[in-house]
Structures are given as C-alpha cells and as structure tokens.
Scaffold this motif. Structure first.
Motif, PDB file in Angstrom:
ATOM      1  N   GLY A  73       0.777  -1.236   0.000  1.00 60.72           N
ATOM      2  CA  GLY A  73       0.000   0.000   0.000  1.00 60.72           C
ATOM      3  C   GLY A  73       0.804   1.278   0.000  1.00 60.72           C
ATOM      4  O   GLY A  73       0.231   2.374   0.084  1.00 60.72           O
ATOM      5  N   CYS A  74       2.138   1.184  -0.113  1.00 60.64           N
ATOM      6  CA  CYS A  74       2.977   2.375   0.071  1.00 60.64           C
ATOM      7  C   CYS A  74       2.810   3.406  -1.044  1.00 60.64           C
ATOM      8  O   CYS A  74       3.132   4.581  -0.856  1.00 60.64           O
ATOM      9  CB  CYS A  74       4.449   1.989   0.201  1.00 60.64           C
ATOM     10  SG  CYS A  74       5.171   1.345  -1.320  1.00 60.64           S
ATOM     11  N   ALA A  76      -0.159   4.038  -2.574  1.00 65.56           N
ATOM     12  CA  ALA A  76      -1.581   4.376  -2.715  1.00 65.56           C
ATOM     13  C   ALA A  76      -1.757   5.865  -2.984  1.00 65.56           C
ATOM     14  O   ALA A  76      -1.159   6.707  -2.301  1.00 65.56           O
ATOM     15  CB  ALA A  76      -2.343   3.984  -1.444  1.00 65.56           C
ATOM     16  N   GLY A  77      -2.546   6.183  -4.010  1.00 65.24           N
ATOM     17  CA  GLY A  77      -2.829   7.570  -4.324  1.00 65.24           C
ATOM     18  C   GLY A  77      -1.723   8.289  -5.062  1.00 65.24           C
ATOM     19  O   GLY A  77      -1.843   9.470  -5.386  1.00 65.24           O
ATOM     20  N   ARG A  78      -0.624   7.616  -5.330  1.00 64.25           N
ATOM     21  CA  ARG A  78       0.500   8.254  -6.009  1.00 64.25           C
ATOM     22  C   ARG A  78       0.637   7.681  -7.420  1.00 64.25           C
ATOM     23  O   ARG A  78       0.097   6.610  -7.726  1.00 64.25           O
ATOM     24  CB  ARG A  78       1.800   8.038  -5.231  1.00 64.25           C
ATOM     25  CG  ARG A  78       1.757   8.524  -3.788  1.00 64.25           C
ATOM     26  CD  ARG A  78       3.086   8.340  -3.088  1.00 64.25           C
ATOM     27  NE  ARG A  78       4.087   9.214  -3.643  1.00 64.25           N
ATOM     28  CZ  ARG A  78       4.305  10.468  -3.246  1.00 64.25           C
ATOM     29  NH1 ARG A  78       3.568  10.994  -2.290  1.00 64.25           N
ATOM     30  NH2 ARG A  78       5.242  11.201  -3.804  1.00 64.25           N
ATOM     31  N   ASP A 103       7.688   5.992  -7.087  1.00 60.93           N
ATOM     32  CA  ASP A 103       6.539   6.887  -6.974  1.00 60.93           C
ATOM     33  C   ASP A 103       6.997   8.332  -6.778  1.00 60.93           C
ATOM     34  O   ASP A 103       6.256   9.175  -6.283  1.00 60.93           O
ATOM     35  CB  ASP A 103       5.610   6.455  -5.830  1.00 60.93           C
ATOM     36  CG  ASP A 103       6.329   6.329  -4.484  1.00 60.93           C
ATOM     37  OD1 ASP A 103       7.511   6.717  -4.400  1.00 60.93           O
ATOM     38  OD2 ASP A 103       5.714   5.848  -3.517  1.00 60.93           O
ATOM     39  N   SER A 136      10.259   3.608  -3.214  1.00 64.04           N
ATOM     40  CA  SER A 136       9.092   4.376  -2.776  1.00 64.04           C
ATOM     41  C   SER A 136       9.527   5.373  -1.718  1.00 64.04           C
ATOM     42  O   SER A 136      10.378   5.070  -0.870  1.00 64.04           O
ATOM     43  CB  SER A 136       8.011   3.460  -2.198  1.00 64.04           C
ATOM     44  OG  SER A 136       6.947   4.233  -1.657  1.00 64.04           O
ATOM     45  N   PRO A 140       2.057   7.049   1.294  1.00 67.14           N
ATOM     46  CA  PRO A 140       0.784   6.891   0.593  1.00 67.14           C
ATOM     47  C   PRO A 140      -0.140   8.080   0.870  1.00 67.14           C
ATOM     48  O   PRO A 140      -0.050   8.719   1.928  1.00 67.14           O
ATOM     49  CB  PRO A 140       0.226   5.592   1.171  1.00 67.14           C
ATOM     50  CG  PRO A 140       0.919   5.414   2.478  1.00 67.14           C
ATOM     51  CD  PRO A 140       2.274   6.021   2.323  1.00 67.14           C
ATOM     52  N   ARG A 141      -0.997   8.370  -0.108  1.00 66.02           N
ATOM     53  CA  ARG A 141      -1.955   9.461   0.058  1.00 66.02           C
ATOM     54  C   ARG A 141      -3.325   8.896   0.465  1.00 66.02           C
ATOM     55  O   ARG A 141      -3.653   7.779   0.078  1.00 66.02           O
ATOM     56  CB  ARG A 141      -2.067  10.253  -1.253  1.00 66.02           C
ATOM     57  CG  ARG A 141      -0.775  10.999  -1.607  1.00 66.02           C
ATOM     58  CD  ARG A 141      -1.028  11.981  -2.750  1.00 66.02           C
ATOM     59  NE  ARG A 141       0.172  12.784  -3.002  1.00 66.02           N
ATOM     60  CZ  ARG A 141       0.912  12.690  -4.095  1.00 66.02           C
ATOM     61  NH1 ARG A 141       0.587  11.847  -5.048  1.00 66.02           N
ATOM     62  NH2 ARG A 141       1.975  13.441  -4.245  1.00 66.02           N
TER      63      ARG A 141
END
Length: 564
Positions: A73-74, A76-78, A103, A136, A140-141
């Motif tokens: 999940g690191c 997420a949103g990126r 990312d 990474s 995460p966002r």
C-alpha cells in the motif's frame, strides 16, 4: 512545478531548484544493507564480533519482514513510474540494463539525467538479465502529517536494501539521490560489484580521465577518492602547464574489464554528474560550472533574487548586495554575520554529462578507453606524501586497501575524524570485502598489461595549517610525472612505503613548494599509521584477509618499523 517540488531558475534554460525535507539530505549508510543467505557472503569474519563497517548484512527473514512492514500500500494515491535505463551506452557489451519502479517524479527526472532512459532498452533487453530496482518515498496518500518543502519522505522507516543474488535493489523512505537514484551507487557499485565478481571484471568508485602531453601522447587514468576529496575537480581540471589537455570520460564510477589483448578497458556507466555544489566555482572547476548552465536540477542550494543559484564558494561570482534565499527559506546576504550556511553542505547539482565542454570524444565508445594508471587518494592533513607509486600490483592493492580520509558531508557522519575508506568503496560494497580484495589480486594474470597504481594526497598541511600543495589545475604536474613513470622513466626512488618522485622530477616551476616537507615520510607517524591499518584490517576483515595481502602488510610494516 505544480506541486511545488521544483521551482524554475529563470536565469538559466530548463534549470530547476529543489529543496528537500531537512531530514532527507544524504546517504543513510546505517540503513543501507545487503541481503544474503550466508552472512559471510556479505560481511567479513570481523575480529571479536566487531560491527562491520564494510557492509551491513540483513538476513532474508529480516529482509522479508522489513519489506512487508513497509511496501504493501505504500504507493496508494501516487503515480507509479516505470523507468527502463541502461548503465553505459545502450547495447555496449560492457553495459547493463535496469528497470526502476518509483513513486517519485523527482527520481524520474534525475534518472533521465543520470542514466540512459530510452524505449530502446526494451529492444536491447530481450531475454537478457536486468537489475530490478524498486523505490518508494513511503508516503501513501492522503497524508496525515505536514509535508515539508513539498518533499515526501519517511525518514523513520528508511531502508536501502540490496539482494546481489537476485540482482535487485529495494529502497524505501528517502528521495535523496544516493538513496533513490538506484542506478547510481546501488546498482553501479553494490550490485554491479557482485556481478563483476561473478563475471571477472571490476565495478569501481572511480573517475575516468585522459591526459595528453605537449608531444601529443595521450594516456587514460582512473582515480578512486572518498567523497569530497576532489574527484570531480580532478576529472575536469584545467591544466596550468602549457601544452597539456585533459578530457573527462566520467567523474564517479568506472566499469573495467580486460580485453582479448590484455588491455584494461573502462566505460563510464553514467550519463550525468551528481556533484557536490559547495566549493564548486569557476576557479575550482570551471568545466563543472559550464555543465550547470542549462538542463539541470539543483538540490538544497540557495536562490538569488534574480533567479540564479548560490552556494558557499560563489561569493566572488555573485553580486554582493543581491538578496538570497537559503535552502531552508531564510534570508541571506553575502558577507553578513548569519551563523547558518546558504546551502546544505551536501547540496547537489544533477547535470547531463554532454553539457561538460571537455567530455572526451570517446566517452560513449562501447569498447571503452584503455587504462594506463590507477590512482587512489584521500584527504590526509599530515604525514602522507603528495604521491606514492606502488612497487607492483600486490603492493598497489595494499595501497588501495589502506585508503583513509577525513569524513565528509556526503553521508550522515559529523566532524573531521580520519576514517578508513578502503579502495574508496567502504560504503559501496555489495559482498565480502576480503573476497573483493582477492578479486583485485586475481586481476593480475599472464599476458595482461597491468596498470601502474599510485596514491595521491593533495591535502597535506604544514604546522600552520596551510596546504603544502596548491592542488586544482596544478595537479597536472603530478599527472605528468605519472605519465612518465608509465613510460618507464627513471624518476622515482624507493622508500619504506613505496616509490616517491626523485627530488626535482616533478615540474614545480612557478610554485613555492617545500619539496622535503611535501615528500617527507615521518617515521613515528608511519609506524603509528601502519599499526593502525593492521588493527583495522584485522578487526574488519579478519580471517578473510587474502594471504597475499597479509604478507604484503607484514612486509610493509616491517620496513616501516625499521625506519630511522
């Protein structure tokens, strides 16, 4: 630019400034690890269980746990970017391919400068082996904390892990170049070093340069110095002696292998420069300054009010009255009494190599360039002569193994203590250092033209803390002496620690040089130094010291102990 990570410097074409979170400004050696099933494939058998300084091992079990704690999940949103890149000219038999997932768009832009990023990689790759690189920033966002300088990072969870058996690098938590541009130290030294060990070549922390004398004779040298010891400056020096020409092939990393004719050939696997900004100016390194005039990313430097850059060392090149904003956003004025620097000591320029006006025409030659000499060196304020030549290959490997230097800002260390940095590779080893030394010794084979090996010290001081040698462009005088030694001129004399120049054999015309002090070998200093070298090698390499090198240590130590 939309997110505020980069800011355009209007004074130069296509050049940008970036400021990181102050917690993410250097390589994190304490979090840089190498994973192997057998601990001693990575670390040496240190004496009495001493902590390894030459590589930090992590077990596969602990590695898996660290990855599972961080990576799910690191991103997420990126945005995730896939970067295909070549270390070395695309398609060269000396080059290697990598693919980095990241990312960080800062990493994408810097990788495009530092490596050859191209769709052609997929064509060359085919079924060939490639190095897998995963990175990474660990944010995460949506984020639930304040992001400093629009720079995402996770300093508490940083890890830079290498899996040489799997040809893989995994980096988490840092966006700083040495931790995130995985083609650089991670691939080009730690992983490539292990590949070189398996395949019989050399991946080294070395510049590559050529020197042409007034007679038109050209020779190529590689040189290994710890960070902040003038490696980039030497790679790009402007000779002060008339009739000499220096050309740069690379300023940081050399991949070398012997060809079928027994000649050692070297390529620069990189595509750009990732240099320390402070101290770089038109006097110390005009060619690096020329490379910075366009298409660059500058990290953690100061900005002038007219859209230019500034750092310590540029005081004489910038309007004294112009307002300056420091890397931390504070106001700054040249000559004022602020007790803080304008730029971080490890602030960096990332520039394409093709911008440098003295790049050698063969710097991208797939066959490489022929190496005549290998130079080691460090920042040694006392005791060590300006130049020492090794008596033979074994002695040269020993000279490399005993490299020491003052600590620098490139890593998280503080202060001016003298640190061991054997072969200038201490932070960059991907496997057991004893095996690495044996690999160097094994390079010497019948039919091979072994380069001469030298050790230099531009930084010796007198009792008043003044440098005994002017350095910079004057270093061409030492390179000229080396060229003549490569050609067999009788201009060296033996000492207990190696061959040094016969008095007057280095051209010092126009310089005020104390020859005797510059080349003196103080017995008490050297006795202490060689005993300390033995202590270090016994503690850090222990039973893994190659027998030939142990004999060399015994031989040199006996001669030093016999000095009057």
């Amino acid at each position: 630019m939309e997110r505020g990570t980069l800011h355009k410097l209007t004074k130069y074409p296509n050049t940008y400034i970036c400021r990181t979170d102050p917690r993410d400004v250097a390589r994190v050696e304490s979090r840089t690890v190498v994973c192997s099933v057998d601990r001693y494939a990575t670390e040496c058998h240190t004496k009495d269980g001493a902590a390894s300084q030459l590589a930090h091992w992590i077990s596969p079990e602990n590695m898996d746990a660290a990855m599972q704690e961080r990576f799910p999940g690191c991103m997420a949103g990126r945005m995730m970017y896939v970067i295909p890149f070549s270390m070395g000219p695309i398609g060269s038999p000396l080059s290697k391919i990598g693919v980095e997932l990241t990312d960080s768009n800062y990493v994408v832009l810097c990788m495009r400068l530092m490596t050859r990023v191209s769709h052609d990689i997929w064509r060359v790759l085919g079924n060939n082996e490639f190095v897998r690189c995963l990175h990474s920033v660990g944010c995460p966002r949506p984020v639930n904390y304040r992001v400093v300088n629009h720079w995402s990072c996770n300093p508490e969870k940083v890890i830079i892990a290498h899996m040489p058996d799997d040809r893989m690098v995994v980096s988490y938590g840092s966006g700083y170049g040495g931790n995130s541009l995985l083609g650089k130290k991670c691939f080009a030294l730690r992983i490539a070093g292990r590949i070189a060990y398996d395949e019989g070549w050399m991946a080294e922390h070395m510049l590559i340069m050529s020197v042409t004398n007034p007679k038109g004779v050209e020779k190529f040298f590689v040189a290994a110095f710890p960070s902040a010891c003038g490696k980039t400056n030497l790679a790009m020096i402007q000779p002060t002696l008339p009739g000499y020409t220096v050309r740069c092939v690379g300023d940081d990393i050399a991949w070398m292998r012997f060809n079928k004719d027994g000649q050692l050939m070297a390529i620069n696997p990189e595509n750009g420069f990732f240099g320390v900004a402070p101290g770089t100016n038109h006097q110390t390194n005009p060619n690096a300054m020329a490379a910075l005039q366009r298409d660059c990313i500058l990290t953690n430097v100061a900005e002038t009010a007219d859209g230019g850059y500034f750092w310590e060392g540029l005081e004489d090149e910038v309007d004294k009255d112009i307002p300056i904003t420091t890397w931390l956003g504070k106001p700054y004025k040249i000559g004022s009494k602020e007790n803080y620097p304008s730029s971080h000591p490890n602030s960096r320029f990332t520039a394409p190599a093709k911008n440098c006006p003295i790049m050698h025409p063969k710097w991208e030659d797939p066959a490489g360039v022929p190496i005549s000499g290998i130079i080691f060196g460090g920042r040694r304020p006392e005791g060590v002569p300006l130049v020492i030549e090794a008596e033979d290959w074994k002695h040269g490997v020993f000279l490399g193994a005993q490299v020491k230097s003052e600590a620098t800002a490139a890593a998280e260390f503080k202060g001016k203590q003298i640190m061991h940095d054997p072969m200038a590779m201490r932070p960059f080893l991907g496997y057991n250092f004893g095996k690495y030394l044996q690999h160097w010794l094994d390079m010497e084979k019948p039919g091979r033209k072994m380069p001469k090996i030298f050790h230099v010290n531009w930084f010796r001081k007198d009792q008043n803390e003044k440098f005994l040698w002017p350095g910079f462009g004057e270093n061409i005088r030492v390179l000229d002496w080396m060229m003549r030694r490569v050609d067999g001129e009788d201009i060296a004399e033996p000492t207990a620690v190696g061959l040094v120049p016969k008095e007057g054999s280095i051209n010092t015309d126009g310089l005020n040089i104390n020859w005797k002090e510059l080349f003196s070998i103080p017995p008490d200093y050297w006795k202490s130094d060689i005993h300390e070298t033995r202590r270090y090698l016994e503690e850090q390499v222990g039973d893994d010291i190659p027998p030939v090198l142990r004999s060399e240590l015994d031989r040199v130590e006996a001669r030093v102990d016999a000095m009057k």
